[in-house]
Design an enzyme around this catalytic site. Structure first.
Site, PDB file in Angstrom:
ATOM      1  N   ASP B 665       7.180   2.270  -2.489  1.00  0.00           N
ATOM      2  CA  ASP B 665       6.742   2.948  -3.702  1.00  0.00           C
ATOM      3  C   ASP B 665       7.934   3.138  -4.626  1.00  0.00           C
ATOM      4  O   ASP B 665       9.080   3.169  -4.181  1.00  0.00           O
ATOM      5  CB  ASP B 665       6.120   4.309  -3.359  1.00  0.00           C
ATOM      6  CG  ASP B 665       5.261   4.821  -4.514  1.00  0.00           C
ATOM      7  OD1 ASP B 665       5.115   4.116  -5.520  1.00  0.00           O
ATOM      8  OD2 ASP B 665       4.749   5.941  -4.402  1.00  0.00           O
ATOM      9  N   ASP B 736       2.481   0.403  -2.985  1.00  0.00           N
ATOM     10  CA  ASP B 736       1.819   1.390  -3.827  1.00  0.00           C
ATOM     11  C   ASP B 736       2.338   1.266  -5.261  1.00  0.00           C
ATOM     12  O   ASP B 736       3.425   0.756  -5.488  1.00  0.00           O
ATOM     13  CB  ASP B 736       2.118   2.786  -3.278  1.00  0.00           C
ATOM     14  CG  ASP B 736       1.123   3.797  -3.787  1.00  0.00           C
ATOM     15  OD1 ASP B 736       0.337   3.451  -4.677  1.00  0.00           O
ATOM     16  OD2 ASP B 736       1.137   4.934  -3.305  1.00  0.00           O
TER      17      ASP B 736
END
Lengths: 145, 895
Positions: B665, B736
């Site tokens: 992420d 993500d």
């Protein structure tokens, strides 16, 4: 707001690219220069070089920092502890033994189903051709059912 | 409603021309024609049979040409083992007449990580097909869900001509452009005009001269305006561009509902709600899009809200003008804010204020000098009231400058509306609560709102007119989707297993069960300001007790007392403490102070790598009635410390050995916009190790994609190798934070290189087949919502058909349980799979992975590794601003 630096595209000197757009540009430019023999810097995929330059670059790459960091764990002032032993456990299921299947390929479904598709990001001539083919395909879909 | 026994309702991939076999009346699993179900929905495909062709499930006359043995359904590809409940969800139309509305939490205009348009899927991974491969799973209990989608039942059946429209002299305002063109509406029939492009069904070739049609019209002042139309193309029914036209038609239809366009979405000024005591309104609105979904063209409708501030900058000016030195105060309050100008619906950032200028000042145009007063009067018909106000200055953005606009933009305070929430508002609990009441809709209210929207669309005169003139129709009931509730997971503790309850929460189990793997804390230090020593000692005793009930041994710590709580004292204390080689530090902060926290974390993560647990006095000190809650806080702290020390508070049943799950992420620092950090967290086969590998790299300003992902993965593999002596058998990568428009980018910059690098490593390690890996993109901010029985779906509800996208291998999963509002599903998109797990197993594995975040004894909305990666990226971006020391990389120090 300071203006961003322009970089030179490794494939074409005439391409002056904003640093932040380099990733995007390389995606496109690489396709057009697929035959050009270039090598990648192991530390950063936007560093694309001629083979003889690689060794020098690798020694001086600004992104080498993390690599050095990774290699020199032992020099840290404190040492990480040992992890505790993990109990053996038996999972009731075992997927390792199950046969591997082929993965789902959406393109296959898409090429047969009566749905609208578009070909983004391709050359105009390809897009035109694709559109023609799609019309025929969908016509066949409609008539065949 | 009968239950079709098989899956004929869902078979896909009808081959053109060979569809004859499916419609045979005796075909397995065929649903009897349903008299009560009303007319079969007319397909969006012009040909009414096509829309339902996938299953041939209704007794339509167009099917069944050759009688075939009833077992012959196999001649076309079928999705195997489809849930028995449902064919195409159409069949359920007559079960519960749910329609409705769904929701979203406070909708923020935050487009981080999203790029509009362009979903390039041409190079979309995957290579193998063959026999019965499906993206649908089968495990779990079948349920029927309603999703916030409506079918598009009819769409234009004829070609649409596209024209480019130019005005001379040029007209800026779209409204006027539309009005001028509308003078000639008789010649177009039904048409859509967005200001530049005109779509209509007639070809005006006979009126054209040199391919251009010229029309004349007069404006209010009596000047003649020339409109030039140039034919630029034809949109056929089979073109994907038709979707764009459908969207435009829908937007035209929505204009008929008296909605107002703000940004890209329509909002309802009539239904606005005033938030009492604050100059603020909440406008409910709709976010709509028509797209090609798995089988049909669906309209996605989502309820959003817009927070509108009603105060103008001029009001702020009058407020500040009362005080002393109003210039400085005004500048402080205004500079840096974003303002909205109603006359052109644009936003600007205020960079400076010019107290010398006023609306009476003149500026030069090509028609000579003109004052701001006159300019606004002439151009927008706005009268500026205060002639003395200073003017705001906005610097052109990089993008404007590239577009040739490089002068300062001067704005009038009176015409600028403030936007966004100020910190003052954000910290106002009462305001936020009042806002939450309006924006956080529970499923019933959301369904109600959606129903309302649909009935307005179907009944208001103007929109019906638009739809009729284009021969378009939208269903009036929500799409029903086959869904499955995956079986509850078992949580493994030291000596027992517990099954998750309905809310997928197991906090209570830690009252008297030992953790799966724990680390006894023998040497540890508590750093505390001297005057808080007593309170902290009390809390440590509680931790001790909590540890005992979990069979974890926590020895008495030594206390590093500080005379004051300045940053330097903390630094000094941490230095002193680490000299004695503690396992972990607990650092007590008197108040929540970001700067202090940042200083502590820098020290503990970079200079003196040691796991640290920061607690604030407020959380650990007993306060009246909270005394009882302290024990649970102590328990949580102990669990967290255990996780930081490479213990494992709990485990799940993991049926794969040698599995590495990786999460990635990116966090863009809120304070320092120039810094973005990407974090990668990888497990080291959870069945045999409690270690986690983590690494952080800095990205270019605002860059979402990582150039170093391949390198980071090699580090992770190296760590795995030194842990287990072999490479992982399987890798599941959860990525993500990338939006729809970046899929192609992710593939180009990340997946492509990653795969190449990993294959290289695997081949050189003697595994000729290369690396077996699944790369999954996780998206949280999506507009899809679904409901089961008009309620939020329970954790583990999967949807993998109908509302998914045809060009993708994707599914939706609700893994978290929420107490308020509507739960929003997470979308998972498998863009690379060389692992060979069936779709069903990938779904189950993903659900399992949402159970393993050790800071929360319940399920999350994303796989735990993603949350860990987010936590780490956030810590680095907000607090330590540099790569943490590598000595910590094998533990969850950032928890």
């Amino acid at each position: 707001m300071e203006s961003e630096e322009l970089l030179q595209c490794p494939y074409d000197k005439a391409h002056q690219i904003l640093e932040s757009r380099m990733q995007v540009h390389l995606g496109r430019c690489r396709r057009n220069h697929a035959a050009v023999p270039k090598v990648l810097c192991p530390f950063n995929v936007t560093h694309i070089l001629n083979k003889p330059e690689l060794e020098f670059h690798v020694r001086s790459c600004p992104d080498r920092k993390t690599f050095e960091n990774f290699c020199n764990i032992d020099k840290a002032p404190t040492k990480a502890g040992k992890p505790p032993p993990v109990p053996e456990y038996q999972c009731p299921e075992n997927w390792d033994e199950e046969p591997r299947v082929n993965t789902y390929n959406p393109r296959e479904y898409v090429s047969e189903a009566p749905i609208l598709r578009s070909l983004n990001g391709a050359k105009p001539s390809d897009r035109k051709k694709f559109r023609q083919e799609e019309r025929l395909r969908l016509q066949a879909c409609v008539q065949g059912i | 409603m009968d239950k079709p026994s098989g899956s004929a309702g869902r078979s896909r991939g009808i081959r053109a021309g060979s569809g004859s076999s499916q419609g045979h009346p005796g075909a397995r699993g065929r649903r009897p024609p349903q008299a009560g179900a009303g007319a079969p929905p007319v397909s969006a495909w012009g040909n009414p049979n096509v829309g339902m062709s996938r299953g041939a499930s209704r007794g339509t006359p167009a099917v069944s040409i050759q009688p075939q043995p009833s077992t012959s359904t196999g001649s076309f590809q079928q999705r195997p083992q489809a849930p028995a409940v449902i064919g195409r969800a159409v069949a359920h139309r007559n079960v519960p007449p749910t329609e409705g509305a769904q929701g979203q939490f406070v909708s923020k205009e935050d487009n981080r990580g999203t790029v509009r348009g362009k979903r390039v899927l041409t190079e979309m991974v995957q290579s193998r097909p063959k026999n019965l491969v499906t993206k649908c799973g089968f495990s779990g209990r079948n349920v029927v869900a309603q999703a916030n989608y409506y079918r598009v039942l009819k769409k234009p059946k004829w070609s649409i001509h596209q024209y480019r429209v130019d005005f001379s002299p040029d007209v800026d305002m779209v409204r006027l452009r539309r009005a001028y063109l509308a003078h000639h509406k008789d010649i177009f029939g039904g048409y859509i005009f967005d200001g530049t492009v005109l779509f209509c069904a007639v070809y005006l070739s006979n009126k054209m001269v040199n391919g251009v049609l010229e029309l004349l019209t007069k404006n209010r002042e009596g000047e003649t305006i020339l409109i030039k139309l140039k034919h630029v193309g034809i949109v056929e029914v089979a073109d994907a561009q038709l979707l764009q036209v459908l969207n435009l038609i829908l937007r035209r239809g929505m204009e008929g509902l008296k909605l107002q366009l703000v940004g890209r979405n329509f909002f309802d000024p009539v239904a606005k709600v005033d938030v009492s005591g604050f100059q603020m309104q909440i406008w409910p609105g709709y976010q709509t899009s028509i797209r090609q979904h798995e089988q049909d063209i669906l309209l996605c409708a989502e309820i959003t809200h817009k927070v509108m501030r009603t105060d103008t900058i001029y009001q702020i000016l009058t407020e500040t003008a009362k005080g002393k030195d109003y210039k400085t105060t005004f500048a402080q309050r205004v500079i840096g804010t974003v303002v909205l100008t109603d006359y052109n619906n644009k936003t600007y950032r205020v960079d400076d204020i010019n107290f010398e200028l006023s609306p009476l000042s003149k500026f030069s145009t090509k028609d000579g000098d003109i004052s701001y007063m006159q300019y606004y009067k002439q151009r927008y018909n706005i009268t500026i009231r205060d002639h003395q106000q200073p003017m705001l200055i906005s610097r052109p953005t990089e993008r404007n400058m590239r577009g040739g606009q490089n002068e300062f933009i001067i704005l009038v305070p009176e015409l600028c509306r403030a936007t966004g929430l100020t910190d003052n508002m954000r910290s106002n609990f009462r305001l936020m609560k009042a806002m939450g009441e309006h924006t956080r809709l529970n499923p019933q209210r959301r369904l109600e709102r959606l129903r309302n929207f649909n009935s307005r669309l179907q009944n208001s005169k103007e929109s019906v007119e638009v739809f009729n003139s284009w021969n378009m129709a939208v269903d009036n009931a929500l799409v029903e989707v086959p869904a499955r509730v995956l079986p509850s997971e078992q949580i493994l503790l030291h000596n027992c297993k517990v099954t998750c309850d309905q809310n997928a929460d197991w906090t209570r189990e830690f009252r008297n069960n030992a953790m799966y793997v724990h680390v006894n804390i023998k040497r540890w230090c508590v750093i505390v300001p001297r005057r808080n020593l007593r309170q902290v000692q009390d809390f440590i005793r509680l931790c001790n007790r909590a540890g005992q009930s979990m069979k974890m041994e926590i020895s008495e710590p030594w206390y590093e007392e500080m005379g004051d709580d300045r940053n330097a004292s903390y630094s000094q204390a941490i230095d002193n403490a680490t000299a004695r080689d503690p396992q972990i530090l607990m650092i007590v902060m008197a108040t929540n102070n970001e700067e202090k926290y940042s200083c502590i974390k820098k020290k503990c993560c970079v200079d003196r790598p040691v796991p640290s647990q920061v607690v604030t006095l407020r959380t650990i000190a007993p306060r009246g009635d909270r005394a009882s809650g302290l024990m649970s806080i102590a328990t949580k702290v102990v669990i967290q410390m255990n996780a930081k020390l490479m213990g494992s508070p709990w485990m799940i049943n993991l049926p794969l050995r040698g599995l590495m799950t990786v999460g990635f992420d990116v966090c863009h620092s809120a304070k320092d916009k120039n810094k973005s950090y990407g974090a990668l967290v990888a497990t080291m086969d959870l069945t045999s190790s409690t270690r986690y590998f983590s690494t952080v790299t800095q990205h270019l300003k605002g860059q979402e994609l990582s150039n170093e992902i391949a390198m980071n993965m090699t580090y992770a593999l190296k760590a795995y190798r030194s842990e287990h002596g072999a490479l992982p058998k399987n890798i599941v990568f959860y990525r993500d934070g990338v939006g729809d428009g970046q899929l192609h980018q992710v593939f180009n910059t990340e997946v492509h290189h990653l795969k190449k690098k990993l294959d290289e490593i695997y081949v050189s390690a003697g595994i000729a087949t290369g690396c077996s890996m699944v790369f999954i993109i996780v998206s949280k901010r999506i507009n899809t919502r679904y409901f089961v029985n008009k309620q939020n779906p329970v954790p583990g509800t999967v949807v993998d058909d109908v509302i998914t996208l045809p060009e993708r291998y994707d599914f939706f999963l609700v893994s978290q349980s929420v107490r308020q509002g509507t739960v929003s599903p997470t979308s998972y998109n498998v863009i690379l799979d060389t692992m060979g797990l069936p779709a069903d197993k990938i779904q189950i594995l993903t659900y399992k992975m949402t159970h393993l975040y050790y800071n929360w004894s319940g399920t999350l909305r994303v796989p735990a590794v993603c949350q860990y990666a987010h936590k780490l990226a956030f810590l680095v971006a907000e607090s330590i601003h540099r790569a943490p020391n590598a000595a910590l990389e094998m533990q969850l120090y950032f928890l």
